[in-house]
Design an enzyme around this catalytic site. Sequence first.
Site, PDB file in Angstrom:
ATOM      1  CD  GLU A   1      -2.969  -0.987   2.328  1.00  0.00           C
ATOM      2  OE1 GLU A   1      -2.834  -0.094   3.175  1.00  0.00           O
ATOM      3  OE2 GLU A   1      -3.924  -1.768   2.326  1.00  0.00           O
TER       4      GLU A   1
ATOM      5  CD  GLU B   1      -3.197  -6.057   4.181  1.00  0.00           C
ATOM      6  OE1 GLU B   1      -4.004  -5.228   4.640  1.00  0.00           O
ATOM      7  OE2 GLU B   1      -1.967  -5.909   4.217  1.00  0.00           O
TER       8      GLU B   1
HETATM    9  C1  GAL Z   1      -3.873  -2.438   5.797  1.00  0.00           C
HETATM   10  C2  GAL Z   1      -2.442  -2.733   6.201  1.00  0.00           C
HETATM   11  C3  GAL Z   1      -2.341  -3.828   7.204  1.00  0.00           C
HETATM   12  C4  GAL Z   1      -3.425  -3.818   8.260  1.00  0.00           C
HETATM   13  C5  GAL Z   1      -4.792  -3.553   7.678  1.00  0.00           C
HETATM   14  C6  GAL Z   1      -5.911  -3.359   8.679  1.00  0.00           C
HETATM   15  O1  GAL Z   1      -3.972  -1.166   5.263  1.00  0.00           O
HETATM   16  O2  GAL Z   1      -1.714  -3.122   5.067  1.00  0.00           O
HETATM   17  O3  GAL Z   1      -1.053  -3.788   7.743  1.00  0.00           O
HETATM   18  O4  GAL Z   1      -3.108  -3.036   9.310  1.00  0.00           O
HETATM   19  O5  GAL Z   1      -4.768  -2.425   6.853  1.00  0.00           O
HETATM   20  O6  GAL Z   1      -5.969  -2.060   9.122  1.00  0.00           O
END
Ligand code: GAL
Length: 452
Positions: free
Chosen positions: A173, A362
């Site tokens: 990200e 994710e």
């Molecule tokens: C994403 C990040 C993760 C995790 C997730 C939940 O943006 O890559 O490390 O924290 O959000 O907030």
Amino acid sequence: MPNTKASFSAKDFGDDFLWGVAIAAAQNEGAHDTYGKGPSIWDVYSKKARKIKSGHTPYESCDFYHRYKNDLLLTKALGFSVFRFSISWPRILPDGVGRINKEGIHFYHRVIDECLKLGLVPFVTLYHWDLPAALEKEGGWSAHLMLKWFSRFVTICAEEFGHKVKNWIVLNEPFGFTSLGYMLGKHAPGKIGMRNFLPAIHHAALAQAEGGRILRKLVPQAYIGTTFSCSEVVPFSNNEEDIKAAQRVDILLNRLFIEPTLGYGYPRDDFKFLDKLEMYNKAWKHRERMRFDFDYIGVQNYFPIVVKHNPLIPVVMASDVKATKRNVPHTSMGWEINGDSFYRILKKFSAYRGVKEIIVTENGAAFKDQLVDGEVDDQKRIDYFHGYLAALLRAKNEGMNIKGYFAWTLTDNFEWAEGYHARFGLIHVDFKTQLRTIKNSGYWFRDLLTSR
Ligand code: GAL
């Protein structure tokens, strides 16, 4: 035990679909100043700035460093076949450059070997936000030298692990860490202002492509991707000003990094402010250097946002209307729960010419979980995953080339500025004792995945 059966089976996603969980070094490992590791910007920021809820630090976290074998066994037991983790740059290079910490190298060999022994496919993220503090002193992502520093780190990782690891993620990200860390001051290193943000964007865009090129050169048969945070941006009303505000936010949130990666340059025709980005960095010269032919794009989506025109906010002149105010279902982070919006994001990213394959690298949700009599009944999380996976299946069935889905995250961990307050795990962690308890959502995944 969960009682909701999914309305789909894992088979519906296809036999070669990649089911994984994702974690990150700074959020999981702990062991922050032992075994030769140097400090990361998160170690420093959490101590100094006191910006993290309750003064929490990532120092011990869920102690993945010592418990990785156990956590990998749990990953396997829940039926996942992919394990995504990141390599801590300051564990490999305590000063960011220079001396290599052999113990750090050995640690990742142990993790990779254990994955391979258990039949888990390792997906390795090279940068998940834990820059060596020593490099931040030299300007961090705002410094021109970043490209050189990052290239060395990538080269070391590729040469060390490339014969065992074929699946790579260059950046996690870039919009997340450049905006929160270098413009809004809400994440490490806590910097603010365009002076830091604009060069940080450009160096991240260049590093992303350069990282891809290094991996391509050094790792035979590598499968190389990078990840983008994305959120559908919906105007609050039909009035012209809100619609324009939504377009500007969409450019920043969803287009700023993927378009230069695909060779289109920054999306500045649609947002004149981005001319500054080009002028500041002489970026027009770098169009080709920002481009890399990634094998797949990692889409990371959690929630949509609703925005309205707000002349008081500099540059974007927009602010979001919180889910909590709009009376829509949301997680404990205040993030709207909306599977249909996830479907639309997948559609938007698949539509780019040049995106060959997509992996959802994710997706997940935080709720106020309670451990009662050895059980965490997190029905809301089960419903969340159910809704988002149904949306993914719909997208896939319509022909979008989606190859995998990684849940965020395996265990409760250090959630950046939220400290340990936000629990995203499929497995509950008691941070005092480090006891792990599989939540009902974890069992739900096991039932889904082991029925394949
Ligand atoms: C994403 C990040 C993760 C995790 C997730 C939940 O943006 O890559 O490390 O924290 O959000 O907030």
